[in-house]
Design a protein around this motif. Structure first.
Motif: not given
Length: 260
Positions: A172-182, A187-195
């Motif tokens: 997750a942190e690696e993907l967040l770091a990649c997003s900063k190059e664009i 982009t953010l890290i958070g919980h995802t609720m599944c229904t």
């Protein structure tokens, strides 16, 4: 060892393992030759989107040809679509927990039979955002159920089995770091609720049935936000549970098309 695990002792006694919904099998196909060098698997709901993603990866990886003629490996079935671009496998999973669960069982067995190592699986797609800017991408750290619990409940025979839904924090942190190059890519890290449902389960007011008021909906969504939920969809808990149990390095990254 980096291998993909299957936790089913019955598979060893089977003469052939048929992956029904992928139109593949251990006798009919040479799975190690076809998939043994796969390193990344990206899954998403729509067959057309996953074909477009495979074409995008084909171009990004500089592979031979324009990628327009990529073949659907699962063309013999109308359940799922699968495309390959170098070491990247792109597969559709349909909508909801039952659909993604069927696909993941057969995908995990496929990777196991192919003797793949160190595979990373990422789920991509759209969902409803909660208290965030429209168009943002949420990278899931933990998938939670409708009561905001980090767990997936699976009924096995007449028992309710509870499984963890933690995802790979380093990924997750690696993907967040990649997003900063664009640029212009919130982009953010958070919980995802599944229904288990698109309408009432998500607190929508536009289904054929609605048993709650708009005030009750907003109160519930506020509690979800306070619990760390930043987006809502219908597959993440099953995805996290199955990938975690079978040794896959998994992550869910979903773009928001609506702010609730």
């Amino acid at each position: 060892s980096g291998l993909v695990h299957v936790k089913n002792p019955h598979l060893d006694s089977m003469e052939e393992d048929v992956l029904y919904h992928l139109d593949l099998g251990t006798k009919t196909h040479n799975l190690p030759a076809m998939f043994g060098d796969i390193k990344f698997v990206c899954v998403g709901g729509s067959p057309n989107r996953m074909r477009a993603f495979a074409q995008f990866m084909h171009k990004e990886l500089g592979l031979t040809g324009d990628g327009e003629d990529l073949a659907d490996i699962c063309a013999g079935t109308d359940r799922y679509a699968m495309y390959r671009a170098g070491p990247v496998l792109s597969i559709s999973h349909g909508m909801g927990i039952p659909s993604i669960s069927i696909m993941l069982h057969e995908l995990i067995k496929l990777l196991h039979h192919a003797k793949c190592r160190d595979v990373t699986i990422i789920r991509i797609g759209t969902s409803g955002g909660l208290g965030i800017e429209a168009g943002s991408v949420v990278i899931t750290d933990t998938a939670v159920d409708s009561s905001f619990r980090p767990q997936f409940e699976q009924v096995v025979l007449d028992d309710v089995v509870v499984r963890s839904t933690e995802l790979d924090k380093d990924l997750a942190e690696e993907l967040l770091a990649c997003s900063k190059e664009i640029p212009d890519f919130p982009t953010l890290i958070g919980h995802t609720m599944c229904t288990y449902d698109f309408y009432e389960g998500k607190g929508r007011l536009d289904g054929a049935l609605c048993s709650f008021s708009s005030e009750k909906k907003l109160e519930y969504l506020k509690r979800a936000y306070d619990a760390g939920v930043r987006n809502i969809e219908m597959e993440s808990t099953a995805f996290a549970a199955l990938c975690g149990l079978c040794g896959l390095k998994g992550e869910s990254s979903r773009s928001r098309f609506r702010v609730l």
